[in-house]
Motif scaffolding. Structure first.
Motif, PDB file in Angstrom:
ATOM      1  N   ILE A  67      42.718  32.703  47.875  1.00 40.14           N
ATOM      2  CA  ILE A  67      41.272  32.486  47.769  1.00 40.14           C
ATOM      3  C   ILE A  67      40.938  31.181  47.025  1.00 40.14           C
ATOM      4  O   ILE A  67      40.226  30.308  47.552  1.00 40.14           O
ATOM      5  N   VAL A  68      41.455  31.013  45.799  1.00 41.53           N
ATOM      6  CA  VAL A  68      40.992  29.914  44.937  1.00 41.53           C
ATOM      7  C   VAL A  68      41.526  28.570  45.405  1.00 41.53           C
ATOM      8  O   VAL A  68      40.757  27.612  45.633  1.00 41.53           O
ATOM      9  N   LEU A  93      31.597  29.279  48.387  1.00 42.31           N
ATOM     10  CA  LEU A  93      32.761  29.396  49.273  1.00 42.31           C
ATOM     11  C   LEU A  93      33.700  30.511  48.809  1.00 42.31           C
ATOM     12  O   LEU A  93      34.272  31.248  49.618  1.00 42.31           O
ATOM     13  N   LEU A  94      33.855  30.623  47.474  1.00 45.78           N
ATOM     14  CA  LEU A  94      34.732  31.679  46.947  1.00 45.78           C
ATOM     15  C   LEU A  94      34.179  33.066  47.295  1.00 45.78           C
ATOM     16  O   LEU A  94      34.925  33.971  47.669  1.00 45.78           O
ATOM     17  N   ARG A 151      34.491  37.902  50.482  1.00 43.58           N
ATOM     18  CA  ARG A 151      33.885  38.914  51.347  1.00 43.58           C
ATOM     19  C   ARG A 151      34.708  39.112  52.620  1.00 43.58           C
ATOM     20  O   ARG A 151      34.920  40.249  53.067  1.00 43.58           O
ATOM     21  N   ARG A 152      35.171  38.005  53.200  1.00 45.78           N
ATOM     22  CA  ARG A 152      35.995  38.139  54.412  1.00 45.78           C
ATOM     23  C   ARG A 152      37.290  38.907  54.124  1.00 45.78           C
ATOM     24  O   ARG A 152      37.700  39.792  54.888  1.00 45.78           O
ATOM     25  N   ASN A 153      37.933  38.573  53.002  1.00 44.14           N
ATOM     26  CA  ASN A 153      39.166  39.295  52.650  1.00 44.14           C
ATOM     27  C   ASN A 153      38.894  40.767  52.333  1.00 44.14           C
ATOM     28  O   ASN A 153      39.701  41.638  52.635  1.00 44.14           O
ATOM     29  N   ASP A 154      37.722  41.016  51.718  1.00 44.07           N
ATOM     30  CA  ASP A 154      37.385  42.404  51.414  1.00 44.07           C
ATOM     31  C   ASP A 154      37.161  43.203  52.707  1.00 44.07           C
ATOM     32  O   ASP A 154      37.591  44.356  52.827  1.00 44.07           O
ATOM     33  N   ILE A 155      36.461  42.587  53.664  1.00 41.66           N
ATOM     34  CA  ILE A 155      36.256  43.268  54.953  1.00 41.66           C
ATOM     35  C   ILE A 155      37.592  43.534  55.648  1.00 41.66           C
ATOM     36  O   ILE A 155      37.838  44.618  56.183  1.00 41.66           O
ATOM     37  N   ARG A 156      38.480  42.546  55.616  1.00 44.07           N
ATOM     38  CA  ARG A 156      39.797  42.735  56.227  1.00 44.07           C
ATOM     39  C   ARG A 156      40.583  43.825  55.495  1.00 44.07           C
ATOM     40  O   ARG A 156      41.273  44.648  56.116  1.00 44.07           O
TER      41      ARG A 156
END
Length: 388
Positions: A13-14, A73-74, A79-84
């Motif tokens: 992420i970072v 952006l973070l 959010r995308r990683n959480d949905i995945r």
């Protein structure tokens, strides 16, 4: 947070978002410095602290914009990683539910999964912990089932081994009993043969004494002969009673004493005859030549012999003659000899009877004909045929 978790968070992420912003921030700072240097170099007399303040304000605003963009952006990346993560967690819960259902159908254990394992109202970490607990419980139950199956197999193997040992023990006992029975039969046969032979010898001696008494001898000698005849007559009566008693004992024992020998050089005929006679409870042996038949005669007594006439080397007629000669010289008991031949005309019958045969059986013969021959010579020895 563990080290590998921090590295994963940084790498996922970072770092993909931070380094472009850092480059942009560095480029902005360099640009501001270049502009300030150019202003200072072009007109140094007009340079003042206000210019420096404006440059610092520009840097501050740029940095703030960069930090805001980085945070936005973070957040989007998180959010995308959480949905995945939620999707993968739901897929894991579905697979675990299917695995538990399969285990229940295999009767490993009832209700192997928590009822709220896939409850979407719970937090993701709680749902992940529930799935982990479910899989751990399923693993334990599978292990217990394997242990129970192994114990059941061991118990079954031990039971089968015990049954096998008992069966082998029973077989050994049966073998000993059969050996004892055969010895008793052989002793009875030898006793009967010796008694018959002794009876024949006493009969011959009695006839010889009668012939001597009829000769021209003195009165004292004739008186001695008569005394011997009287004693010999008592011995004959005693032997006759013993022979009759032995014969009655043999009849009382039934068909277990009936021994049958099949002499046939055809392996198929020999096998079929043995199987058919053994189903009647008879003791059956089979040989494929006349020489083997004469060897078996020296080792055991056979009540009934089926003798094939046409055999190589030593045919059935010559085997029969030698069989009868052995009986006359070694034993008082005689076997019933039945010829197996396709030549059943008058000439063939006379040849068989002259050689010492008792009867003839035409080849090829049916099972009923073979059993009828046994019933003719040994009535009551065969098992009764059940009604159809």
């Amino acid at each position: 947070m563990q080290r590998y978790q921090r590295e994963h968070f940084w790498n996922a992420i970072v770092w993909p978002l931070l380094w472009p912003l850092l480059l942009l921030q560095a480029a902005l700072i360099v640009l501001c410095l270049v502009v300030g240097a150019m202003v200072w170099w072009v007109s140094p007399s007009y340079a003042s602290w206000s210019t420096l303040l404006w440059l610092m304000a520009a840097l501050l605003i740029g940095s703030s914009l960069n930090v805001g963009a980085f945070l936005m952006l973070l957040k989007a990346r998180g959010r995308r990683n959480d949905i995945r993560f939620i999707q993968e967690l739901a897929e894991l819960e579905r697979h675990s539910q299917v695995l538990c259902a399969t285990a229940e159908r295999a009767q490993l254990e009832q209700q192997c999964s928590p009822s709220d394992a896939s409850d979407e109202t719970h937090l993701p970490l709680q749902r992940l912990a529930n799935v982990n607990e479910m899989l751990a419980g399923l693993k334990r139950r599978i292990h217990y089932s394997q242990v129970a199956n192994a114990a059941t197999k061991n118990t079954q193997h031990e039971h089968e081994q015990t049954l096998l040992d008992d069966l082998q023990h029973q077989q050994r006992q049966l073998k000993h009993l059969m050996a004892g029975r055969d010895r008793a039969r052989e002793e009875s046969r030898l006793k009967s043969g010796y008694l018959i032979l002794l009876q024949r010898e006493t009969d011959s001696l009695f006839e010889h004494l009668n012939a001597m008494a009829e000769n021209d001898i003195t009165d004292s000698c004739r008186q001695n002969i008569m005394d011997v005849r009287e004693r010999l007559s008592d011995i004959r009566a005693l032997l006759a009673n013993l022979v009759q008693h032995t014969a009655e004992e043999g009849m009382a024992k039934g068909s277990d004493n009936l021994r049958v020998l099949v002499v046939d050089d055809g392996p198929v005929n020999l096998m079929l005859a043995r199987q058919m006679l053994e189903t009647q409870g008879l003791q059956v042996e089979g040989v494929s030549s006349g020489e083997q038949a004469l060897e078996r005669q020296q080792g055991a007594f056979f009540d009934l012999v089926f003798m094939d006439i046409f055999m190589p080397t030593l045919d059935g007629l010559e085997t029969t003659r030698r069989w009868r000669e052995y009986e006359r010289t070694h034993s008082g008991s005689q076997s019933v000899l039945v010829a197996l031949t396709a030549n059943v005309d008058n000439a063939g019958r006379d040849a068989c009877l002259t050689a010492g045969m008792d009867d003839l059986l035409a080849k090829p013969y049916q099972p009923e004909t073979l059993l009828s021959m046994i019933s003719h010579w040994f009535p009551g020895t065969l098992k009764p045929t059940p009604p159809a």
